[in-house]
Design a protein around this motif. Structure first.
Motif, PDB file in Angstrom:
ATOM      1  N   THR A  43      -3.122   1.444  -3.913  1.00  0.00           N
ATOM      2  CA  THR A  43      -4.084   2.306  -4.602  1.00  0.00           C
ATOM      3  C   THR A  43      -5.383   1.570  -4.918  1.00  0.00           C
ATOM      4  OG1 THR A  43      -3.256   1.703  -6.782  1.00  0.00           O
ATOM      5  CG2 THR A  43      -2.216   3.616  -5.712  1.00  0.00           C
ATOM      6  N   GLY A  44      -5.435   0.279  -4.604  1.00  0.00           N
ATOM      7  CA  GLY A  44      -6.652  -0.501  -4.868  1.00  0.00           C
ATOM      8  C   GLY A  44      -6.798  -0.985  -6.292  1.00  0.00           C
ATOM      9  N   CYS A  45      -5.701  -1.089  -7.050  1.00  0.00           N
ATOM     10  CA  CYS A  45      -5.818  -1.397  -8.483  1.00  0.00           C
ATOM     11  C   CYS A  45      -6.083  -2.863  -8.784  1.00  0.00           C
ATOM     12  CB  CYS A  45      -4.584  -0.922  -9.241  1.00  0.00           C
ATOM     13  SG  CYS A  45      -3.114  -1.971  -9.050  1.00  0.00           S
ATOM     14  N   GLN A  46      -5.756  -3.739  -7.842  1.00  0.00           N
ATOM     15  CA  GLN A  46      -5.984  -5.180  -8.009  1.00  0.00           C
ATOM     16  C   GLN A  46      -5.073  -5.852  -9.040  1.00  0.00           C
ATOM     17  OE1 GLN A  46     -10.683  -4.510  -7.361  1.00  0.00           O
ATOM     18  NE2 GLN A  46     -10.154  -6.616  -7.808  1.00  0.00           N
ATOM     19  N   GLN A  47      -3.983  -5.201  -9.421  1.00  0.00           N
ATOM     20  CA  GLN A  47      -3.023  -5.889 -10.293  1.00  0.00           C
ATOM     21  C   GLN A  47      -2.494  -7.144  -9.599  1.00  0.00           C
ATOM     22  OE1 GLN A  47      -1.767  -5.766 -13.383  1.00  0.00           O
ATOM     23  NE2 GLN A  47      -2.753  -3.913 -14.152  1.00  0.00           N
TER      24      GLN A  47
ATOM     25  N   ASN B 262     -11.348  -2.557  -0.022  1.00  0.00           N
ATOM     26  CA  ASN B 262     -11.530  -1.135  -0.275  1.00  0.00           C
ATOM     27  C   ASN B 262     -12.479  -0.581   0.790  1.00  0.00           C
ATOM     28  OD1 ASN B 262     -12.383   1.352  -1.204  1.00  0.00           O
ATOM     29  ND2 ASN B 262     -12.488   0.728  -3.346  1.00  0.00           N
TER      30      ASN B 262
ATOM     31  N   GLY C 128     -11.334   5.975   2.491  1.00  0.00           N
ATOM     32  CA  GLY C 128     -10.264   6.145   1.516  1.00  0.00           C
ATOM     33  C   GLY C 128      -9.059   5.266   1.806  1.00  0.00           C
TER      34      GLY C 128
ATOM     35  N   PHE D 230      -7.164   1.341   1.224  1.00  0.00           N
ATOM     36  CA  PHE D 230      -7.109   0.111   0.446  1.00  0.00           C
ATOM     37  C   PHE D 230      -6.126  -0.824   1.139  1.00  0.00           C
ATOM     38  CE2 PHE D 230      -7.431   3.874  -2.242  1.00  0.00           C
ATOM     39  CZ  PHE D 230      -8.726   3.719  -2.700  1.00  0.00           C
TER      40      PHE D 230
ATOM     41  N   PRO E 136       2.344  -2.088  -8.565  1.00  0.00           N
ATOM     42  CA  PRO E 136       3.009  -0.923  -9.149  1.00  0.00           C
ATOM     43  C   PRO E 136       3.541   0.066  -8.122  1.00  0.00           C
ATOM     44  CG  PRO E 136       0.633  -0.692  -9.355  1.00  0.00           C
ATOM     45  CD  PRO E 136       0.877  -2.039  -8.732  1.00  0.00           C
TER      46      PRO E 136
END
Lengths: 615, 159
Positions: free
Chosen positions: B13-17, B41, B46, B48, B127
């Motif tokens: 999702t591209g969250c970078q956690q 990204n 769209g 990631f 995640p």
């Protein structure tokens, strides 16, 4: 720790950038972001200042958790006196810009004065400079972001900018970062434009530390499990985004339609999350390309969408044949239900234009709705609109006006006044569906009674994000209350408002509160930050921040009389659905609210209350 | 059993956690710019895509290093940079075909994924299971399983 402990003060009049230490006494009382920046603003400007004058200031602020691994901890806010409202404005944005600011070494950037010519600010690891922005002035947010990255040869820069609408004084211009995330409401982009500030570009590699790392890691990990296991944050939002609400709110009978003339929209399903996931016959694709996360977010509610390539809006315009930030619930409602339009491609296109040229789709769509009502009533004609047939449900009218509003041209420039000024101009002020000059979001105050009180008392004008009682009244979070009842709503609204003020000051996203209570949030703040951030202290800080904002508005000239709703919501009963026959019970709720707040019957915080919240 | 990082961009999702976890594990601070894994990204599409070192057997970086600062961890299979030996010459960054070993200005050494001694923080932090740590012999197992299911479903439908 957690805080960078440093502020960048940019004087645009003199062109100077100066570092100063963060006031840690204030940080212990107001935490960060919304609360702390409001403290700075209220100490530094005259509340009666013209929002578009050089004497107004604009603060971009992160919270102490911004840049940590707490879920959703990438937020920043823009705090100023709002161009749309004249009230305190605080617009929150996700994306990646907030994290970059913290990593560049600053908790916040305070902009003051007005630049003699268009400039942008470049900040790299603690060093900063103002650079001539002539080549970007008169261009879009998208062009500016790509242009600045390319000029500096650094694709890792994070950019927040205004579009042409913000330069030209559209009252609800926003600040767009990372192409499609925005500090959206109250005209914060208009203020930025008035300062001749085109963009802020950041690059940071300094890192973010927390006070008690092992306790923090455990608290953050536990809280992420809570989000993952919650039905809303773990399943509903990632799969459907906020658009999961479209059909739900319509069935509740609280989907304001055609400028609040109706409260249910017959086309709701066509503009819903379900519609975004439907395979199109023309190209075998869906409107929804994927979900997307902002920095550090384990929910990932963001929508990334595409427009059908043979749709009239983009047919010979390949620059729009891309994936970009798509319809969230509030935008889909404002562009669609508020105008009676159910063409999802047209709504997606209008949303793209809002992001490209930097203006708020909620205020824009709602103002188009008000203009449509005046057109239908014969108050506005094609003479005023330049030939646009502003009829309910006209997708062509909406998309034409979006492009015009983005450049402040034609009748789009009049839409850019916002509904309050527009309706007043044509002698129908009662048709502006707004509070303190800011248009309503997507919940009808007659069908969800608590929201009427939340709108009327919101410090930044009508807003769903100041006290989202929809959570309780519709979704049953943390417990179900009757949306049609007024009893108990005063206390409910206060509790939501105070908790949200604290969440908005921490650097995390308010959507976490579908799953997180203060019992999940406070331990993360407490471990990351020095000081005592118990649940109790967090709640009292939230109440302190709320009262500080209220005080600013009162000093700016607002009174209890401005805690109101348009006559339509007070007098005209809803015509259909579970809320049929309802008007807002604000008259009953407001005195109760003042009482639970410890304010006088005129809505002024008593001395006792100010002492209690340590103001 | 040796394990490898397995990356499924479709789930990202591209969250970078992952970047937060990597930098915290290696540097003790949250700092994506010091992460050994990076999420790209591709905004207009769209998409990631997380990307990091795949721990080549015949590692270009290891062979190119003139001072033998890069060694093999025989337990995890990771190629590990010794900060005490590295001279910051960056020859490895030229040799690596994938760009996954990079110079770190603040230490004057190069840095790359070391699989966190067999418990990669990125996989733990992801995640959505876009990054997993799986049997090195079967990094394709989940992909095979999903295609097996699709193929069989198609056959059933046709039957």
């Amino acid at each position: 720790m957690a805080w960078a402990r440093k502020i960048l003060r940019v004087n645009l009049t003199s062109g100077t950038c100066v570092d100063e230490a963060l006031n840690m006494d204030w940080a212990q009382k107001y935490l960060g972001q919304r609360g702390l920046a409001t403290k700075y603003l209220t100490e530094e400007i005259d509340p009666k200042v013209d929002p578009l004058s050089p004497e107004n200031k604009m603060i971009m602020a992160t919270g102490p958790l911004t840049g940590t691994c707490a879920s959703t901890a990438g937020r920043y806010s823009v705090i100023t006196k709002g161009a749309l409202t004249g009230a305190i404005a605080c617009s929150n944005s996700g994306g990646f810009f907030g994290n970059e600011m913290k990593n560049a070494g600053f908790d916040m950037i305070i902009f003051e004065g007005k630049s003699p010519k268009p400039v942008y600010l470049l900040v790299q690891d603690g060093s900063s400079e103002l650079i001539d922005a002539a080549e970007y002035w008169g261009t879009s947010c998208w062009n500016t972001e790509e242009g600045i990255k390319s000029k500096h040869g650094d694709p890792l820069l994070r950019v927040a900018s205004i579009g042409i609408s913000g330069e030209k004084g559209v009252k609800f211009a926003c600040i767009v970062n990372d192409m499609d995330r925005a500090a959206g409401r109250s005209g914060v982009g208009t203020v930025m434009g008035s300062k001749n500030l085109k963009a802020v570009a950041l690059r940071g590699t300094l890192g973010v530390k927390v006070d008690d790392a092992s306790t923090f890691m455990a608290a953050a990990a536990a809280a992420k499990v809570v989000l993952a296991e919650n039905a809303v944050t773990g399943q509903g939002l990632p799969a459907f985004g906020t658009q999961v609400l479209m059909n739900v709110i319509n069935e509740t009978g609280a989907l304001p339609t055609r400028n609040h003339r109706d409260s249910q929209f017959e086309g709701a399903n066509n503009i819903s999350a379900e519609a975004m996931a439907e395979v199109r016959p023309s190209d075998g694709k869906t409107n929804l390309i994927t979900n997307a996360a902002c920095f550090g977010c384990t929910i990932a509610c963001g929508r990334v969408s595409s427009i059908e390539r043979d749709h009239y809006t983009v047919k010979d315009r390949p620059e729009y044949h891309i994936a970009s930030g798509g319809l969230e619930y509030e935008a889909a409602w404002a562009l669609g239900a508020a105008t009676g339009i159910d063409d999802i491609n047209a709504l997606t296109f209008a949303n793209f234009i809002c992001n490209e040229q930097g203006f708020d789709p909620i205020s824009f769509g709602a103002t188009v709705g008000a203009a449509m009502e005046m057109f239908e009533d014969g108050i506005i004609t094609t003479k005023e609109t330049g030939g646009i047939e502003l009829k309910w449900g006209s997708a062509e009218a909406l998309t034409t006006l979006a492009e015009q509003c983005g450049k402040a041209e034609g009748f789009g420039a009049e839409i850019g006044l916002g509904s309050k000024l527009l309706c007043a101009k044509y002698g129908r002020p009662e048709l502006s569906m707004s509070v303190k000059g800011q248009e309503f979001p997507a919940y009808d105050a007659r069908g969800i009674q608590g929201m009427g009180l939340a709108y009327a008392t919101s410090n930044r004008g009508a807003c769903h994000l100041r006290g989202y009682t929809v959570a309780s009244e519709v979704l049953g979070i943390p417990e179900k209350t009757d949306p049609l009842a007024t009893d108990g709503k005063a206390g409910l609204v206060k509790a939501f408002q105070d908790a949200t003020a604290l969440v908005d000051s921490a650097g995390i996203c308010v959507f976490t509160t579908f799953a997180w209570s203060m019992d999940d949030i406070a331990p993360q703040i407490d471990a990351a930050c020095e000081g005592d951030w118990s649940v109790e202290n967090c709640m009292s800080a939230g109440e302190r921040i709320w009262n500080l904002e209220r005080k600013f508005n009162l000093d700016a000239g607002f009174t209890g009389k401005d805690d109101n709703l348009p006559k339509r919501l007070m007098k005209d009963a809803t015509k259909s659905g579970p809320a049929e026959g309802k008007t807002s019970g604000l008259d009953k709720m407001l005195p109760e609210y003042y009482a639970v707040r410890g304010w006088t019957k005129d809505g002024i915080p008593s001395n006792e209350t100010l002492n209690r919240v340590a103001l | 059993m040796q394990k490898s990082l397995s990356i499924d961009p479709g789930k990202c999702t591209g969250c970078q956690q992952c970047e937060l976890a990597c930098s915290f594990d290696n540097e003790g601070v949250f700092n994506p710019s010091k992460s050994r894994i990076k999420v790209f990204n591709f905004h207009d599409q769209g998409r990631f895509v997380p990307y990091t070192c795949t721990q080549c057997d015949e590692a270009w970086c290891l062979h190119a290093c003139p001072v033998d600062a890069i060694s093999l961890d025989v337990v995890t299979g990771a190629k590990i940079v010794s900060d005490a030996v590295c001279v910051g010459c960056k020859v490895c960054t030229i040799a690596c075909p994938f760009g996954t070993i990079n110079y770190n200005q603040s230490t004057g050494k190069v840095m790359k994924c070391d699989l966190c001694e067999g418990e990669p923080a990125c996989a733990d932090a992801c995640p959505t299971d876009a990054i997993t740590f799986v049997d090195s012999n079967w990094t394709g197992l989940e992909k095979m399983r999903s295609w097996a299911e699709k193929t069989d479903a198609a056959l059933q439908a046709g039957a």
